[in-house]
Design an enzyme around this catalytic site. Sequence first.
Site, mmCIF file in Angstrom:
data_model
loop_
_atom_site.group_PDB
_atom_site.id
_atom_site.type_symbol
_atom_site.label_atom_id
_atom_site.label_comp_id
_atom_site.label_asym_id
_atom_site.label_seq_id
_atom_site.Cartn_x
_atom_site.Cartn_y
_atom_site.Cartn_z
ATOM 1 C CB CYS A 1 43.928 40.386 48.874
ATOM 2 S SG CYS A 1 43.783 42.252 48.909
ATOM 3 C CG HIS B 1 43.079 42.935 32.401
ATOM 4 N ND1 HIS B 1 43.066 42.085 31.281
ATOM 5 C CD2 HIS B 1 41.938 42.980 32.981
ATOM 6 C CE1 HIS B 1 41.708 41.778 31.156
ATOM 7 N NE2 HIS B 1 41.287 42.123 32.261
#
Length: 761
Positions: free
Chosen positions: A713, A404
């Site tokens: 991606c 994250h």
Amino acid sequence: MTADGTDSLDTPVLWLDEIRSDDIGSVGGKGASLGEMTAAGLPVPPGFVVTAGTYRAFIEETGIDEELFDAVEIDSDDSEALSGAEAKAEELILETEIPGSVREDILAAYDDLDDGEAFVAVRSSATAEDLPSASFAGQQETFLNITRDDLIERIKQCWASLFTQRAIYYRNEQGFDHDIVDIAVVVQRMVEADKSGVMFTSHPSTGKPKIIIEAAWGLGEAVVSGAVSPDNYVIDRETGETVEATVADKKLMMLKDEETGETVERAVPDDKRNARVLADEELAKLVELGERAETHYDEPQDVEWAIVGDEVFMLQSRPITTISEESAAEAAANGEGGGDLILNGLGASPGIASGPVRIVRKLDQLDKVGEGDIIVTEMTTPDMVPAMKRASGIITDEGGMTSHAAIVARELGAPAVVGAGSATEQLEDGRIVTIDGDKGSVTEGAVEPDEQTDSVDDVRPQNPVKPMTATEVKVNVSIPEAAERAAATGADGVGLLRMEHMILSTNKTPERYIEDHGEDAYVEEIVDGVRGVADEFYPRPVRVRTLDAPTDEFRQMEGGENEPHEHNPMLGYRGIRRSLDRLELFGYELEAFRRLFEMGYDNVEIMFPLVNDAEDVIRARDLMESAGIDPDRRNWGVMIETPAAALGVEAMAEAGIDFASFGTNDLTQYTLAVDRNNEHVADRFDELHPAVLRLIGDTIQTCREHDVATSICGQAGSKPDMVRFLVTEGVSSISANIDAVRDVQHEVKRKEQKLLLDSVR
Ligand code: PEP
Ligand code: MG
């Protein structure tokens, strides 16, 4: 008297030429910047600002202030109360008449623009933009092509945007008084440009005295958004000569539709498609204005300009703040800034930043992170994003390149070092350190500000020229706040929009969110998050992925205590597995898509994460259909993240997928059995491992045979080696990180040209 101490009813509006940058308190950030440009003698389209004091005087003089602030003093966990408060505030503002004299002054100012015939842009310009979150200051409303009839209403709508549910919730949660934010409104004549573009007053990566101008026909949106490939001119500032003029094939242009007043996309007439946009005299005028801007601001500028007839306008000017890898490397090599090495980790987001350490252990300590601080934490969580925006850099104990902290830091343009082991133990609050997000080092002391990376506004990638490529180059977006930066890269669309960041930034698990606010609010939260990005990119496609957060991420949120404890969250209850097990929740996500399609967002695409086989795909497709989404009409597909998915893609193609996108973060961890978040094995995490490449190559081959588009991606899509491999294999598109898009475009183009040359040699 107003909050900023002025008696604004004497001056409900300020003309842009009366404003200076220190008027920011009464005209907001946008207003102050336009005022400063006007003062510098730059030809800014005329306009005025309805000051923050006018808003304040409106609520005070009409006596609605107390009722307004009382209405929003609610328990913001009560969703009904929250939506009631928004409705009440909006009603109070929209239905209360503006005192006659103020109304007249605003309309009189409007009439002074083009004898009352002007089409204007009306934009909110909040005066609390430096506060932690834009949502705190209200939604940033913009209304284009407004005429006299709607002007007052639109201004009031900008005022009411201070009281959206999100803004009320945020202020209540953070313990801020509703009384402390004000809002100004910029009203500016729209420019119906014949031609427009951008200009860099010095070379953006080398700083050489070369002016670079990009130009296309029609309104500027086409160039800024990258929808069209513009002409490119390079001018030597010393001699004033145009040293390069590359004329592009310009297929599209944006225009104002005369009937509806809306901005529409049109084909460029044949005789203009390959014609040069700018004549020498126009280049000379732009160069002169560019130099004037650079002299005024005393640093190279990135300018948006437009030409109508023979008049040149400058719409925006901001410093060029591109990352200079050279200076970063040099500074680190020289050990500048006192330089004793304290810690090492992974360089997860490039650039150099110095500042005082702020150790963040618990969520309630986020307020202590101020502008320019370095956040040091075990691992960031989605609701740390506002604090991450304020910080100049980020250090975490845990995590890898796809954690994250790494993903968000890259999108925010903040240097980051992750997986640094015991940073939270070894560092202490207030200690000044320098982090190098390329090398992954944390050193003692500070470096000079000009060696540091300017964070959030590093919008422009290093190479200003966008090449045309046959392989599409898209961009990854995780936090909707990064959409504008992402769109400014000129990417061909969004290859991955991660939905979980939208939900988790509320600091609640989906279940808890629904418990507290209801199902409809949950669906709307998704709709709003996606819309922000889909609008920014429209009509370029935005591939939205359904929820995919592992249980250890959910556990940190409110409601996370109900999450199952898993030994191996990465192998556990996440992605489509969880969705197919919690059908009700999955249904809300699909309902959000259905609403978006109904609203006309035909650029939205649906992507399912962590599928293993055709059975997963068929179940997801059937659920999509039952939710009222026609799989034949919409673009939908899957992520290829497990070896099983790669090996089974043929059956998925038969199940009707339109695309397959490689999630190499997961595909690598599952192929090599290397936990992507475990810093102890980070050196074994190799997306270019032959086994991973073989799975990818074979999948592309199968997909090509079945007319299924392929993409990447995962993080590896930003790596040159992977880009070359994928182009050679025939991938349809590549989605990169914001900071890598431009380089990837160039890498793709070079490889494509080489393949073409090889084929004829
Ligand atoms: C991936 O696995 O490569 C990917 C893009 O998904 P995420 O990083 O969100 O798991
Ligand atoms: Mg993944």
